[in-house]
Design a protein around this motif. Structure first.
Motif, PDB file in Angstrom:
ATOM      1  N   HIS A 287       0.877  -1.168   0.000  1.00 10.99           N
ATOM      2  CA  HIS A 287       0.000   0.000   0.000  1.00 10.99           C
ATOM      3  C   HIS A 287       0.917   1.222   0.000  1.00 10.99           C
ATOM      4  CE1 HIS A 287      -3.649   2.036   2.191  1.00 10.99           C
ATOM      5  NE2 HIS A 287      -3.767   2.133   0.890  1.00 10.99           N
TER       6      HIS A 287
ATOM      7  N   CYS B 199      -1.070   7.894   9.323  1.00  7.69           N
ATOM      8  CA  CYS B 199      -2.089   7.034   9.947  1.00  7.69           C
ATOM      9  C   CYS B 199      -1.856   6.843  11.453  1.00  7.69           C
ATOM     10  CB  CYS B 199      -2.126   5.671   9.272  1.00  7.69           C
ATOM     11  SG  CYS B 199      -2.749   5.694   7.574  1.00  7.69           S
TER      12      CYS B 199
ATOM     13  N   ARG C  42     -13.273   3.539   9.793  1.00  7.86           N
ATOM     14  CA  ARG C  42     -13.196   3.693   8.341  1.00  7.86           C
ATOM     15  C   ARG C  42     -12.886   5.116   7.911  1.00  7.86           C
ATOM     16  NH1 ARG C  42     -19.525   2.045   7.663  1.00  7.86           N
ATOM     17  NH2 ARG C  42     -20.305   4.051   6.934  1.00  7.86           N
TER      18      ARG C  42
ATOM     19  N   CYS D 150      -9.407   5.479   6.504  1.00  9.63           N
ATOM     20  CA  CYS D 150      -9.217   5.026   5.125  1.00  9.63           C
ATOM     21  C   CYS D 150      -9.931   5.960   4.149  1.00  9.63           C
ATOM     22  CB  CYS D 150      -9.747   3.609   4.967  1.00  9.63           C
ATOM     23  SG  CYS D 150      -9.126   2.470   6.211  1.00  9.63           S
TER      24      CYS D 150
ATOM     25  N   HIS E 185      -9.702   7.442   0.401  1.00 10.18           N
ATOM     26  CA  HIS E 185     -10.568   6.690  -0.506  1.00 10.18           C
ATOM     27  C   HIS E 185     -11.947   7.317  -0.648  1.00 10.18           C
ATOM     28  CE1 HIS E 185      -7.699   3.589  -1.479  1.00 10.18           C
ATOM     29  NE2 HIS E 185      -7.332   3.580  -0.200  1.00 10.18           N
TER      30      HIS E 185
ATOM     31  N   CYS F  21     -12.052  -1.010   8.237  1.00 11.89           N
ATOM     32  CA  CYS F  21     -11.818  -1.693   6.969  1.00 11.89           C
ATOM     33  C   CYS F  21     -10.815  -2.825   7.141  1.00 11.89           C
ATOM     34  CB  CYS F  21     -11.310  -0.702   5.934  1.00 11.89           C
ATOM     35  SG  CYS F  21     -12.256   0.825   5.854  1.00 11.89           S
TER      36      CYS F  21
ATOM     37  N   PRO G 243      -3.563  -2.764   6.067  1.00  8.61           N
ATOM     38  CA  PRO G 243      -3.242  -1.377   5.721  1.00  8.61           C
ATOM     39  C   PRO G 243      -1.811  -1.192   5.209  1.00  8.61           C
ATOM     40  CG  PRO G 243      -3.209  -1.679   8.098  1.00  8.61           C
ATOM     41  CD  PRO G 243      -3.715  -2.951   7.528  1.00  8.61           C
TER      42      PRO G 243
END
Ligand code: HEC
Ligand code: HEC
Ligand code: HEC
Ligand code: HEC
Ligand code: HEC
Ligand code: HEC
Ligand code: HEC
Ligand code: HEC
Ligand code: HEC
Ligand code: HEC
Ligand code: HEC
Length: 353
Positions: free
Chosen positions: A160, A172, A189, A192, A196, A228, A234
């Motif tokens: 990723h 993150c 979520r 993410c 996204h 997620c 991740p």
């Protein structure tokens, strides 16, 4: 006495002026040697040039004794322990950084080296080439201790990209502490979806805008409720789409429990394996298991043919179209109290429990 008499006579000084000049010279010389001697007493920085060698100086760096307290021993002759710290560990830092203190340590989850007051494991103290005084940028800074993550990233076929971008890890994770587990900077979520929530293009591939997909979905897969990570790693993975465990994403695959490990971490595998059942699944015609019928064979039809894994506008996560290569086949699904029907791969077929 003789000398006294002589020196008290002004004529003595006039006649012996040349000796007097010589004496003055010696005095001045001696005096200068004395000054020179004092100049010789070096400042901290003269002996410890290395401490302030780098580009940016830490605020108090040039005032050494704002952190190092002399303890009376002669430095550096007697032994090197002629200084103590004004405070120990993190307390030293917080004696000035009191405004940042809460943000750094007053959280439920505190990064181990921070909790142990080992600020200097990551921060240079005196001078640095980095404005936050860190030894290296993430991910290198983090790999220094987290070689397990470095190993996963190096050995995986799919990485990723935010994990290996400069400063990616701290996009993150907080380096210090967080109110959330695993030092995450935002919850579930949302973390993410901060990226996204748009279509991402890599090479020629367009990666679905998951944020929009969820907004448009009347039904969201409950697996996403928490986060997620139930299905995606991740950092990196050996499976397509960064999947944590195996899950076939094409149209056909062998219908075994191992192949669909990801789904059966939460769902009971009997929904696929029991050929005849009255309890294992609602997708059945009488006691004929239609999951078994469609999926459980050598070239079974994957879950993707009938379920949209993130969310859908239809009940039971049934999608409106199914991808076959470049073709998006419309799938017409009707939901009834005692069953349902589909038109797409076949003419309308109905099942009744
Ligand atoms: C004449 C040279 C000289 C001067 C002046 C000097 N130091 Fe040192 N200092 C040394 C040497 C040599 C050492 C031992 C080697 C080393 O750690 O670099 C040392 C060690 C230290 C250490 C490490 C001690 C430890 O416990 O590991 C500190 C802290 C220190 N000096 C602070 C200072 C401060 C603050 C000043 C100014 C008030 C100062 N020094 C002035 C030569 C000097
Ligand atoms: C902000 C507080 C602070 C200031 C100001 C400060 N130091 Fe330090 N110094 C420390 C801490 C903390 C350590 C221990 C670092 C570690 O654990 O790696 C240290 C370690 C040292 C050491 C031994 C290790 C090394 O890096 O060589 C020396 C020598 C030293 N300091 C000298 C100085 C000198 C000279 C000054 C002034 C130019 C100065 N310090 C100013 C906090 C400070
Ligand atoms: C004697 C006071 C003092 C002590 C003790 C001190 N600092 Fe600082 N620190 C400062 C000042 C002043 C600045 C500069 C603030 C600015 O530029 O706005 C600074 C800046 C910083 C910065 C950059 C801040 C930023 O927002 O960019 C970091 C990181 C930092 N210090 C870490 C530490 C650590 C770690 C310790 C403990 C080893 C420590 N400091 C101890 C006074 C101190
Ligand atoms: C695991 C590595 C690590 C440890 C340990 C660590 N820091 Fe940091 N610190 C960082 C990084 C990375 C940044 C830069 C954050 C950024 O750029 O957003 C930072 C930034 C800072 C800043 C600047 C303000 C901010 O939050 O951006 C201060 C002040 C600071 N740290 C103080 C400390 C103190 C005090 C300790 C010890 C209690 C400590 N740090 C321990 C990695 C660490
Ligand atoms: C000085 C060593 C050190 C550095 C540098 C370091 N860590 Fe850690 N980190 C640790 C230790 C020790 C633990 C605790 C591991 C454990 O309990 O098994 C930890 C735990 C973690 C955890 C898990 C926390 C939890 O709640 O389970 C995360 C996430 C993490 N670190 C992220 C980072 C990131 C991101 C960086 C780089 C900015 C970093 N670490 C740099 C030592 C370090
Ligand atoms: C896209 C966001 C993201 C990025 C970038 C990221 N992480 Fe993580 N990381 C996570 C999440 C989410 C978890 C929690 C996974 C879980 O609980 O299953 C995690 C977990 C961890 C853990 C704890 C592992 C464990 O098994 O408990 C460590 C350590 C860690 N990350 C370090 C890093 C390091 C080092 C980097 C940079 C190389 C990094 N992370 C980059 C999101 C990220
Ligand atoms: C900082 C931005 C950012 C964050 C935050 C982020 N991603 Fe990504 N993600 C990307 C980018 C960019 C790509 C494109 C592929 C690549 O570069 O790895 C991607 C690709 C993906 C892919 C597809 C991988 C593939 O090649 O098919 C998945 C799955 C994914 N991310 C899941 C997540 C999850 C789960 C989280 C939260 C833990 C998350 N992402 C957080 C930027 C981000
Ligand atoms: C129940 C498991 C599951 C959960 C939970 C999950 N995903 Fe996925 N994700 C998948 C599967 C399976 C795929 C493979 C392609 C597909 O079927 O859409 C995928 C694909 C993706 C892709 C790549 C899409 C593309 O077009 O290449 C991204 C990005 C992604 N997921 C992000 C997320 C984000 C963000 C979350 C949390 C909001 C999340 N996923 C939660 C199973 C899941
Ligand atoms: C992290 C746990 C988790 C994982 C992994 C997971 N699910 Fe789910 N799923 C749930 C929960 C919880 C529900 C809601 C309760 C229920 O219907 O069982 C749900 C509901 C569903 C539904 C809708 C049921 C209905 O009748 O509305 C479908 C379809 C589904 N999951 C398919 C899958 C597939 C296919 C996979 C594998 C790619 C998968 N799930 C992986 C937790 C998970
Ligand atoms: C041919 C279409 C089709 C395929 C392929 C399919 N499903 Fe389903 N599934 C359905 C339908 C339709 C329902 C809704 C049944 C009802 O409640 O009327 C359903 C319901 C579910 C449910 C809710 C619980 C239950 O069994 O009633 C889960 C979980 C589920 N499917 C998981 C999966 C998994 C995992 C796969 C892949 C191994 C899969 N499905 C493949 C059509 C399909
Ligand atoms: C990917 C193509 C495909 C999709 C999508 C699909 N089916 Fe099927 N279905 C088949 C095939 C092919 C058969 C014939 C049995 C076999 O060969 O496996 C079949 C058989 C059936 C049967 C049994 C008919 C009989 O009399 O034996 C029913 C009922 C059925 N499907 C319902 C559904 C429902 C409801 C959906 C939508 C949720 C659906 N199907 C989606 C391909 C599909």
């Amino acid at each position: 006495m003789k000398i006294f008499k002589k020196t008290s006579n002004p004529m003595f000084w006039l006649t012996n002026a040349k000796y007097f000049q010589g004496l003055t010279l010696i005095c001045v010389l001696l005096f200068q040697v004395n000054i020179y001697g004092q100049k010789k007493e070096k400042t901290c920085i003269e002996c410890h040039k290395r401490t302030i060698k780098k580009e940016i100086l830490h605020g108090p760096a040039s005032d050494c004794i704002s952190c190092h307290k002399p303890n009376g021993k002669k430095h550096p002759v007697e032994d090197i322990e002629s200084f103590t710290y004004l405070e120990e560990g993190a307390d030293l830092c917080f004696s000035c950084h009191d405004e940042e203190k809460d943000a750094i340590i007053k959280n439920k989850y505190v990064h181990k080296p921070v909790a142990k007051g080992e600020c200097s494991e990551c921060h240079e103290i005196h001078s640095s080439n980095d404005p936050k005084f860190i030894f290296a940028k993430a991910p290198d800074l983090c790999y220094f201790c987290h070689d397990e993550i470095e190993k996963i990233i190096e050995e995986s076929t799919l990485v990723h990209s935010p994990a290996t971008d400069e400063d990616g890890c701290i996009g993150c994770h907080s380096p210090h502490s967080s109110s959330r587990k695993k030092l995450l900077i935002s919850g579930g979520r949302e973390l993410c979806l901060s990226c996204h929530d748009k279509t991402i293009t890599v090479d020629d591939r367009k990666i679905t805008n998951i944020g929009k997909l969820l907004e448009d979905s009347k039904f969201v897969h409950e697996a996403l409720e928490k986060s997620c990570n139930a299905c995606h790693d991740p950092h990196a993975s050996n499976n397509k789409f960064l999947m944590t465990t195996s899950y076939p994403t094409g149209n056909y695959a062998k219908g075994t429990e191992e192949n669909y490990e990801m789904c059966f971490e939460c769902h009971d595998a009997d929904l696929l394996l029991e050929e005849r059942t009255k309890y294992a699944t609602e997708f059945r015609d009488g006691d004929r298991n239609l999951h078994f019928l469609h999926v459980n064979k050598e070239k079974g039809r994957t879950c993707n043919n009938c379920h949209s894994l993130h969310g859908s506008s239809r009940e039971h996560l049934i999608p409106e179209t199914v991808k076959f290569g470049k073709w998006n086949m419309p799938l017409v699904f009707k939901n009834y109290e005692d069953g349902g029907s589909c038109k797409g791969c076949h003419k309308e077929k109905r099942y009744t429990r």
